[in-house]
Design a protein around this motif. Sequence first.
Motif, short mmCIF file in Angstrom:
data_model
loop_
_atom_site.label_atom_id
_atom_site.label_comp_id
_atom_site.label_asym_id
_atom_site.label_seq_id
_atom_site.Cartn_x
_atom_site.Cartn_y
_atom_site.Cartn_z
N UNK A 2 -3.58 -0.24 -14.34
CA UNK A 2 -4.23 -0.79 -13.28
C UNK A 2 -3.71 -1.93 -13.01
N UNK A 3 -3.19 -2.89 -13.82
CA UNK A 3 -2.58 -4.08 -12.96
C UNK A 3 -1.41 -4.00 -12.43
N UNK A 4 -0.35 -3.20 -12.77
CA UNK A 4 0.60 -2.69 -12.13
C UNK A 4 0.37 -2.20 -10.76
N UNK A 5 -0.57 -1.46 -10.50
CA UNK A 5 -0.83 -0.80 -9.37
C UNK A 5 -1.22 -1.53 -8.25
N UNK A 6 -2.30 -2.39 -8.99
CA UNK A 6 -2.91 -3.50 -8.31
C UNK A 6 -1.84 -4.50 -7.47
N UNK A 7 -0.87 -4.96 -8.50
CA UNK A 7 0.14 -5.70 -8.05
C UNK A 7 0.96 -4.94 -6.82
N UNK A 8 1.44 -3.85 -7.26
CA UNK A 8 2.21 -2.96 -6.38
C UNK A 8 1.54 -2.86 -4.82
N UNK A 9 0.16 -2.55 -4.91
CA UNK A 9 -0.31 -2.47 -3.70
C UNK A 9 -0.47 -3.62 -2.86
N UNK A 10 -0.55 -4.92 -3.50
CA UNK A 10 -0.71 -6.19 -2.80
C UNK A 10 0.53 -6.54 -2.38
N UNK A 11 1.53 -6.62 -3.24
CA UNK A 11 2.79 -7.14 -2.86
C UNK A 11 3.61 -6.36 -1.66
N UNK A 12 3.00 -4.95 -1.62
CA UNK A 12 3.81 -4.25 -0.57
C UNK A 12 2.71 -3.91 0.77
N UNK A 13 1.64 -4.56 0.42
CA UNK A 13 0.89 -4.43 1.76
C UNK A 13 0.43 -3.06 2.18
N UNK A 14 0.08 -2.32 1.11
CA UNK A 14 -0.12 -0.81 1.29
C UNK A 14 -1.38 -0.28 2.00
N UNK A 15 -2.31 -1.01 1.83
CA UNK A 15 -3.28 -0.72 2.63
C UNK A 15 -4.44 -1.93 2.38
N UNK A 16 -5.39 -2.06 3.47
CA UNK A 16 -6.35 -3.39 3.51
C UNK A 16 -7.57 -2.87 2.96
N UNK A 17 -8.68 -3.58 2.54
CA UNK A 17 -9.91 -3.21 2.05
C UNK A 17 -10.90 -2.45 3.11
N UNK A 18 -11.15 -1.25 2.86
CA UNK A 18 -11.95 -0.75 3.56
C UNK A 18 -11.12 0.60 4.50
N UNK A 19 -9.77 0.47 4.44
CA UNK A 19 -9.12 1.51 4.98
C UNK A 19 -9.26 2.75 4.11
N UNK A 20 -9.12 3.93 4.66
CA UNK A 20 -9.09 5.23 4.09
C UNK A 20 -7.70 5.55 3.69
#
Length: 436
Positions: A2-20
Amino acid sequence: MLGIVRRTVKEHHMFEKGQRVLCALSGGADSMAMLHALKCLGANVCACHFEHGIRGESSVSDMEFVKAYCEKNGIGLYVGRGDVPRFAKEQGMSLEAAARKLRYEALENAMAHFGADVCATAHHLDDQAETVLLRLVRGAGDGLMGIPYVNGRYIRPLRDVSKAEIFDYIRENDIPFVHDETNDETDLPRNLIRNAVMPALFEINKAAARNITRSMAMSASDSLYLDDLAAPYIKERINCKEISGLPEPIRRRVLRGFAHLIGAKNIEHSHIEALEKLLYMRTGQSLDLSNASVINENGVLKRKNEEESAFEMPVIEGKAAVTPVGTFEFIKTDVPKDPRTGRNMQYFDLDKLEALGMISVRNRREGDRISPIGIAGEKKLKDIFIDKKIPRDQRDRIPIFTAGDTLIWVKGVCASGKCAIDKDTKRAAMIIQKDN
């Protein structure tokens, strides 16, 4: 994980809160772990499953498994179905390529259905290592580029997660999944690398996949910088003397970019070496690439026969005219209040058009002339191209529409006044490009 996925999503700006976030959900361990992880991180998830018809009852069983899981967990699901074997045969494609095409069509439809902002696919660290090895073995000059974290609306949240970490996560969270038995076969090159080569590398070093991708990332950064240096030289016609004087890493990038630009496909290292040799050959020497031929003409590399690839075909109402430079349709329509048009469509006075004769589309011919709207008399098309500074190597790819022997529209350049809409027009029609 989970920590790796959280970091990857954040570092690469994959999606914002609330986006589908649409999850490509095969039902296998990778996609099930991805869906679970994203849901745990608070993502607004939905899912798409594609039943490809390759494995008979097994693939139908996978679909039913995904349906039941999503229903139980309150996850919106879009199911796409296709007969991949039949589609592959009809299109002359490999089974793998046909499955990929239909799967991504289903994902696009699912994103539209749910109004999803991005689509997450479950490519992981080991997939990345396999891709790099496969491309290097095949001789692809850009093999170290691998799988990007983000590609348009497609994201890879598991990109830094190993297969072993995925299975640990599956066990820790008791996540159900199905197994595709065809992944165990070794008849496909990727499966052979996954099932035979990678296990051998893990015997040498358990961190093999991570080390391969780390080396790839370092090389990719250097490669992107060299790509920027090469970009100004990449054109549809390249000067042999100028390009041969460039440093080798830049020169080879220019040649690869040139090959892509003229429509060559499946470009490998051997093709780039052959293009390098062609730089120094005498005029008239040529080289066949996949889907394109290149000629050295007076010290300039260009696509062979670019002036000779003549075509002409009728443009008929209700039937698309598919040409080498685009697909066009003729449509009868109401008289527009504003007859001004864009680059890819043109209105006509239908009565004037029918009086001129049958409509056709072709590329240019020697001596072509047109009577442009707002100009008295005819003008040579060659002079119009020169006035508008249209590059010589682009002129043969500009669609020209005729009615009988009269030029009525040079797409993106000018239209004829002989069939233009005016205050007396009673009926109208338009020609529109459908694939642009």
